[in-house]
Write a protein that holds these residues in place. Structure first.
Motif, short mmCIF file in Angstrom:
data_model
loop_
_atom_site.label_atom_id
_atom_site.label_comp_id
_atom_site.label_asym_id
_atom_site.label_seq_id
_atom_site.Cartn_x
_atom_site.Cartn_y
_atom_site.Cartn_z
N ILE A 290 -15.50 -1.66 -5.57
CA ILE A 290 -14.52 -0.57 -5.71
C ILE A 290 -15.13 0.61 -6.45
N ASP A 291 -15.95 0.35 -7.47
CA ASP A 291 -16.62 1.43 -8.19
C ASP A 291 -17.57 2.20 -7.27
N GLN A 292 -18.17 1.50 -6.34
CA GLN A 292 -19.15 2.11 -5.45
C GLN A 292 -18.52 3.20 -4.59
N ILE B 295 -2.29 -6.46 -9.82
CA ILE B 295 -3.60 -5.83 -9.68
C ILE B 295 -3.42 -4.61 -8.80
N ALA B 296 -3.75 -3.43 -9.32
CA ALA B 296 -3.62 -2.18 -8.58
C ALA B 296 -5.01 -1.62 -8.32
N VAL B 297 -5.32 -1.40 -7.05
CA VAL B 297 -6.61 -0.84 -6.65
C VAL B 297 -6.34 0.57 -6.11
N ALA C 238 0.86 -1.18 0.00
CA ALA C 238 0.00 0.00 0.00
C ALA C 238 0.90 1.23 0.00
N ARG C 239 0.49 2.25 -0.74
CA ARG C 239 1.21 3.52 -0.76
C ARG C 239 0.22 4.63 -1.06
N ILE D 32 -5.08 6.14 -2.20
CA ILE D 32 -4.28 5.05 -1.65
C ILE D 32 -4.26 3.96 -2.72
N VAL D 33 -3.06 3.52 -3.08
CA VAL D 33 -2.89 2.49 -4.10
C VAL D 33 -2.52 1.19 -3.39
#
Length: 783
Positions: A368-370, A387-389, A290-291, A297-298
């Motif tokens: 995540i879209d929500q 996978i990057a969120v 996480a960063r 926040i990614v």
């Protein structure tokens, strides 16, 4: 652990305040099941927490009280005043121990056995409160005042909203007063107001923040259990646990993160046998990090498995009848990867406990879209998947730099900015490598991305050139070219509309004091849209392993030759790439020559007739001789694999290599130097290195200097007319009728040249017999 302990202390204090009243009320109404359950839940919670936090004395007391209350709940015992007194004494002791832990003061266990014994039926209640008066007084005196309070999340939202409005009002006030001639006292008051607002902003923002460690802490157990269930070995590494995120965001992200991690183990990482066959280590690797990137926040989940099989996804969707195969085949590679988000899709043919039911990544994306987030995939078939969120903070005040691109204004988070320079600054140089511009900023070389080009808007730069905003995104830095930098401003940033966020170029939207909405740029999305790719930690580790296991090949320069063909030559033989003026190459004496640095170099050229227009040459050297090679332009530095095909016969090319599927000729340096090195060694730097020295005993006539010396130098000999103090000749050439006055041959053989074509029988050679002279010289030096 310290955070958990402080949370336990705060919760226990809060519950203790109301519990004493509950115990007394329960004594008055023994049949009140609700109050009994509340007291039982308290001691049960304390017992469970003490076991996790390793607090054995608290655990022992709460366990004894739990057993007594359990008998009451089961109807085996009726509460009386003695039991109530004993439970109250236990509760008081728990409170004393909690305060002792918080203050760091010691508290002996004197009297605790009597307190536990008083819980037994018929004991008459606990001992008097005077058992430990000194300790209790010391703890009461050393107890710190309560520093925490529980608040409703809705109240926190109202505080944050009010704080955001206050920041906007402050910005508007400063903007309106900026151009006025203010009294210094008023300016000082405004500065103090601004500082106070900034402090309040930080304090209010932190009320909703929590370390993401609480999201990552269950992952080791999840990875262990999932890997064991599918018969795989997986090593988990976690980075960035100290990053803070909104508490509600953490709760929303729990299920999606667990699903992504389980998918990576079940679908991505191969079984040990398949990994061995693919040349990988048996234990798969899973990296979760996480960063913070601006207002986002990614969270990244990277595995070193097989990646996404897009062919299988296309086949499954086509078989399900959701879309036609022809339509799916027309999609780009990235769009085919994103088919994993299709509802009801599973790449498993058989449902298992972990996967195969068609409820998967579509649910992850929906969650995540929500919350206004974004999920991206970076697929490397056979090597793994990243996978990057990107999760935006629900409401946050961000310090930004306002920039202009064309006629539009955008915000960039100051946290991502390293420096801002002008494109035409004194220490700035812009080069072009293919289609990419590269900025040389002091000792750094950074790719340049023009924001106007990425957003597709016309540029309106000032005459002095664009501004370069150097930003950092994860593993790399790059420069964003903007038309102008306008101001710094603290802005309230919220998620933009889903269609805007879906572009991947924006981190949110804001409404500055001007009243005109403004978008905040997502620098990571801009880098991705521009085709920039930075190596992450997993990639670096995999590349290091690959380099250790596989021969990296030979570093070579890829260039376009004069005949239009693309060729490569080993980098080790190149001394430098020289830019020359057109017309610098001259053809004479059967060769092409380049006059440079006070010497003349032979030039190899595939198209000799084009030599007059050449502006680029490679200066090749083997450490002794130097040869130039005329080219059209240098392209790139590459690693040469093994030859795919060797040349049919010796020549300028030794064979063909395959670079990204393209056939590229590899230049043979041995052939070049074999055919050009004899003419390459006449410069002062390499005059005598490795060549036999021929001493000309020319006398006063000068014939040998004029007629003989060029022939001997062309044949590869070092020709002198006078010897240096430490120099010894390999042979001496003299006229047959010359007494070699002043010339000391020593032990060196002497080749004599006569002026008559007739053989005189004295071993001399006719001086105009080229082959005869060269043969005599070779025999004299033993060659």
């Amino acid at each position: 652990m310290d955070d958990l302990l402080q949370e336990f202390i705060a919760e226990t204090r809060e519950t203790l305040e109301a519990l004493s009243t509950e115990v007394v009320a329960w004594e008055a109404a023994p049949d009140d099941r609700a109050r009994l359950d509340a007291i039982f839940r308290f001691v049960h919670t304390v017992k469970g927490s003490c076991g996790f936090l390793d607090l054995p004395r608290l655990s022992r007391l709460s366990h004894a009280a739990e057993d007594a209350l359990c008998e009451v709940r089961d109807g085996k015992r009726r509460p009386d005043s003695a039991l109530v007194d004993a439970v109250l004494a236990i509760v008081d002791r728990i409170g004393d121990l909690v305060e002792a832990i918080d203050s760091g003061m010691p508290l002996t266990d004197e009297g605790e056995d009597e307190l536990i014994g008083a819980l037994a039926p018929g004991t008459g209640g606990p001992p008097g409160p005077a058992a430990t008066p000194v300790a209790a007084a010391a703890i009461a005196q050393g107890r710190a005042p309560l520093r925490s309070v529980r608040l409703n999340v809705d109240l926190l939202d109202r505080m944050m909203s009010g704080m955001s409005d206050m920041v906007l009002v402050r910005n508007e006030l400063f903007r309106r007063l900026r151009d006025l001639d203010l009294d210094p006292a008023v300016e000082g008051a405004l500065e103090r107001l601004s500082a106070s607002v900034a402090d309040m902003r930080d304090a209010v923002t932190r009320t909703r923040m929590q370390k993401i460690e609480t999201l990552f802490s269950p992952l080791p157990r999840i990875v262990r259990d999932t890997a064991a269930a599918v018969g795989k070995a997986v090593t988990l590494t976690v980075d960035g646990s100290d990053v803070e995120l909104d508490r509600e965001m953490i709760e929303v992200m729990r299920d999606p993160l667990v699903h992504v991690v389980r998918n990576a183990i079940d679908h991505g990482i191969e079984p040990p046998a398949q990994r061995r066959a693919a040349g990988k280590r048996e234990s798969g690797r899973l990296h979760v990090s996480a960063r913070q990137s601006g207002n986002q926040i990614v969270i990244e989940v990277i595995d070193d498995g097989r990646g996404i099989d897009t062919e299988r996804l296309v086949a499954k969707l086509a078989a399900n009848g959701q879309r036609s195969e022809a339509e799916l085949r027309r999609l780009s590679e990235r769009q085919q990867c994103e088919l994993v988000f299709a509802p009801g899709l599973s790449s498993r043919d058989v449902a298992t406990e972990i996967s195969g039911r068609g409820v998967g990544m579509d649910v992850v994306r929906a969650a995540i879209d929500q919350i206004g987030g974004r999920i991206t995939l970076d697929n490397k078939p056979g090597r793994g998947l990243r996978i990057a969120v990107q999760v935006p903070l629900t409401l946050s005040i961000v310090s930004t730099i306002v920039v202009r691109a064309g006629e539009h204004r955008f915000a960039i988070s100051r946290q991502t900015i390293g420096e801002i320079v002008r494109e035409r600054g004194a220490n700035i140089r812009i080069d072009r490598l293919g289609e990419m511009r590269i900025a040389q900023i002091r000792d750094r070389r950074l790719p340049v991305v023009d924001l106007c080009d990425v957003l597709g808007i016309p540029s309106a730069a000032e005459p002095g050139g664009k501004m370069l905003v150097v930003v950092g995104v994860g593993a790399g830095d790059f420069a964003v070219a903007v038309d102008d930098v306008l101001d710094t401003e603290e802005l309230v940033v919220k998620p933009a509309a889903p269609s805007v966020m879906a572009t991947g170029l924006y981190a949110g939207q804001t409404l500055p004091d001007t009243g005109q909405p403004m978008l905040m740029i997502d620098c990571a999305g801009v880098a991705q849209a521009a085709g920039l790719s930075f190596t992450d930690a997993m990639d670096r580790e995999l590349e290091a392993e690959a380099e250790a296991a596989v021969d990296p090949g030979i570093a070579a320069l890829l260039f376009d030759d004069l005949d239009g063909r693309r060729r490569a030559i080993p980098l080790a033989v190149i001394d430098r790439i020289e830019r020359i003026r057109a017309g610098s190459l001259r053809q004479s004496a059967g060769r092409i020559w380049l006059a440079i640095d006070g010497r003349v170099l032979p030039v190899a050229a595939r198209v000799p007739e084009a030599a007059g227009a050449v502006t680029t040459v490679l200066r090749l050297t083997d450490g002794m001789a130097e040869v130039a090679y005329a080219i059209d332009d240098a392209v790139d530095i590459v690693m040469l694999p093994e030859l795919a095909a060797s040349a049919a016969e010796p020549g300028p090319s030794c064979g063909i290599v395959l670079l990204d599927g393209e056939q590229v000729e590899q230049v043979d340096p041995l052939w070049l130097f074999e055919h050009h090195a004899r003419a390459a060694g006449r410069g002062p730097a390499t005059a005598a290195a490795g060549r036999p020295t021929c001493l000309l005993a020319d006398g006063d006539g000068g014939w040998m200097r004029t007629f003989l010396r060029p022939m001997l130098e062309q044949a590869g000999y070092h020709v002198v007319e006078r010897l240096a103090s430490d120099e010894r000749p390999a042979l001496v050439l003299a006229q047959a009728d010359d007494a070699m006055a002043g010339v000391s041959a020593g032990s060196a053989p002497v080749v004599r040249l006569r002026t008559s074509a007739a053989d005189t029988g004295d071993g001399s050679v006719y001086r105009y017999d080229r082959e005869g002279v060269l043969q005599a010289v070779r025999q004299a030096v033993g060659k």
